[in-house]
Design an enzyme around this catalytic site. Structure first.
Site, PDB file in Angstrom:
ATOM      1  N   LYS A  78       1.062  -1.223   0.055  1.00 22.43           N
ATOM      2  CA  LYS A  78      -0.083  -0.028   0.067  1.00 22.43           C
ATOM      3  C   LYS A  78       0.910   1.326  -0.097  1.00 22.43           C
ATOM      4  CE  LYS A  78      -3.926   1.834   2.875  1.00 22.43           C
ATOM      5  NZ  LYS A  78      -4.744   1.551   4.045  1.00 22.43           N
ATOM      6  N   SER A 153      -9.679   1.110   3.188  1.00 23.44           N
ATOM      7  CA  SER A 153      -8.903   2.237   2.192  1.00 23.44           C
ATOM      8  C   SER A 153      -7.828   1.355   1.338  1.00 23.44           C
ATOM      9  CB  SER A 153      -8.272   3.258   3.177  1.00 23.44           C
ATOM     10  OG  SER A 153      -7.242   2.754   3.881  1.00 23.44           O
ATOM     11  N   SER A 177      -9.690  -0.927   7.478  1.00 19.59           N
ATOM     12  CA  SER A 177      -9.038  -0.658   6.076  1.00 19.59           C
ATOM     13  C   SER A 177      -8.389  -2.076   5.286  1.00 19.59           C
ATOM     14  CB  SER A 177      -8.243   0.543   6.043  1.00 19.59           C
ATOM     15  OG  SER A 177      -9.036   1.814   5.854  1.00 19.59           O
TER      16      SER A 177
END
Ligand code: GLN
Length: 496
Positions: A78, A153, A177
């Protein structure tokens, strides 16, 4: 050879039998990213030369394969996690072109276990969101159905694994997330106990809630990634020094014996308002846990109804403080031709941050301001303690707590953007674990009538990831393979 569908365990076995090499795997995945990620948009950056160099370097160490638990395993990271030489933008314009000068502790550990960095993945700006639509770059699409969000997210990390681009990825989870996108993309996702994994090298959102963890296609794979990335490494005062168990060692037939007679806590009042198909799938999954010999017990979590309001005070307060460093001077974007210092700060932040991030900074600054602190931030911390106590009491009566991971399956892109409160409700089941600091795992339990995946969340006692993995592993074996998973199709993005 179709590398897109292989799990970490398959890759490790194939490498051992010399059926294929890390370079072949990396090259093949990079080619499919190039061909198909234009539609999905899971990656923000790939550097094929760097990944292939790393693959060749690890091949030179093939004699050490037994000592390298992630030998040649490509992992997507990420883009709010730092890796030397790679961009780290948190999908924000304010960090555009920022290149990480050092590597996050958790990634350093993966690399020393033999993993290869495949690329940096999309996210909601600064990890604030539940759909990846808040990305400052572009939204990511769900590989099961491309008109749907992948969750967020960590939506880019989830989509990359679901599309077959990577066997595993790292996400961060402040309020859901990792688990919520795992659920919406039919994956396993783990939010470890707070303090299990070092936060050194993570771009902080809310420091008392943030944890990094894996997204994978199987429970065993998630256990393998977590056992490699977790643990003390200095440089983070909140990481635990306790020994990290070898979670995978218990993921075999013996797990069925351990799981038998465990008590699974269910909070029935919590299920109101859940999409009926999600509820049915969850209840069927609980039946399977019973078939494994587990005993359901009713638990009460009287204060979790305050989790959403508590979270949005704690998280925004901490975010307003953490994001103060992005000022046009220390990092990233600076407005051209500022009039004076105030103008430099105001315009750099005004132009650099997106609307959701600004909303949260304002909320958090307000909650922390003199005169309001006690009423908001102080009160939120008191309620947070009550939520922690609810879990402590519940775990006197049970060994794991089960719930749906998300109240709905993947919603349509654009459906919730104009209504932040509805979007915030996506995390209703995941936020409490962050507030309490306990671990949570999401495992797929089936699909709805639109063939979109549904996830079940299991939560455990602090530092008891082992039990979560064992229950999830036995459940997964009982459930069998997920039908129509996009990584099994020849073409990603088609929902197979
Ligand atoms: N969706 C939640 C939020 O918007 C949680 C995000 C996260 O876990 N990073 O804050």
């Amino acid at each position: 050879m179709d590398f897109n569908r292989l799990e970490i365990l398959d890759l490790l076995e194939g490498y051992q039998r010399k059926e294929f090499s890390p370079s072949e795997v990396a090259q093949s995945l990079l080619t499919s990213i190039e061909k198909k990620d234009g539609e999905i948009r899971s990656f923000l950056q790939v550097r094929p030369d760097v990944t292939l160099d790393a693959a060749r370097a690890i091949e030179k160490r093939s004699s050490e394969i037994q000592k390298l638990p992630l030998y040649g395993v490509p992992i997507a990271i990420k883009d709010n996690i730092l890796v030397t030489g790679w961009q780290a933008t948190a999908a924000s314009k304010i960090l555009k072109n920022y290149v990480a000068p050092f590597t996050a502790m958790c990634v350093e550990r993966l690399e020393s276990a033999g993993a290869l960095i495949l690329g940096k993945t999309n996210l909601d700006e600064f990890a604030m969101g539940s759909s990846t639509e808040n990305s400052g770059v572009a939204p990511t699409r769900n590989p099961w159905k491309t008109d749907r969000v992948p969750g967020g997210s960590s939506g880019g990390s989830a989509a990359a694994v679901a599309a077959g681009f990577a066997p595993a990825s790292l996400g961060t989870d402040t309020g859901g997330s990792i688990r919520q996108p795992a659920s919406l993309c039919g994956l396993v996702g783990v939010k470890p106990t707070y303090g299990r994994v070092s936060r050194f090298g993570l771009i902080a959102f809310a420091s008392s809630l943030d944890q990094a963890g894996p997204l994978t296609r199987s429970v065993w794979d998630a256990a393998r990634v977590l056992e490699c990335m977790a643990g003390y490494g200095g440089k983070d005062a909140t990481v635990s020094r306790s020994v990290v168990p070898k979670y995978t060692e218990n993921l075999n037939e013996s797990a069925f014996g351990t799981v038998r007679n465990l008590r699974v806590g269910i909070c029935t009042s919590w299920l109101e308002g859940v999409d009926p198909e999600v509820r049915t799938a969850f209840e069927a999954a609980v039946e399977k846990l019973k078939e494994l010999g587990m005993r359901p017990v009713e638990v009460e979590l009287p204060n979790v109804k305050y989790a959403l309001s508590t979270y949005y005070l704690v998280a925004t307060s901490e975010a307003s403080s953490n994001l103060a460093r992005f000022d046009g001077v220390h990092y990233g974007y600076r407005t051209p031709n500022p009039k004076d210092l105030d103008d430099l700060y105001c315009r750099s932040r005004g132009e650099g941050f997106g609307p959701e991030v600004k909303l949260r900074i304002m909320l958090g600054t307000y909650a922390l301001s003199a005169g309001y602190y006690d009423a908001y931030y102080g009160k939120a911390n008191q309620v947070r303690r009550l939520i922690q106590q609810d879990f402590e009491a519940a775990f006197e009566k049970c060994d794991v707590i089960a719930s749906p991971t998300s109240p709905t399956t993947a919603f349509k892109i654009g459906e919730k953007v104009s209504d932040p409160l509805t979007m915030y409700l996506s995390d209703i089941f995941t936020l409490p674990a962050n507030l309490a600091g306990i671990p949570g795992i999401s495992v797929p339990v089936g699909v709805d009538s639109a063939k979109l995946p549904i996830g079940m969340q299991l939560m455990g006692r602090h530092f008891d990831e082992s039990t979560l993995f064992q229950v999830a592993y036995c459940y997964e074996r009982r459930r069998g393979a997920l039908a129509n998973a996009p990584w099994r199709g020849s073409k990603s993005g088609a929902g197979a």
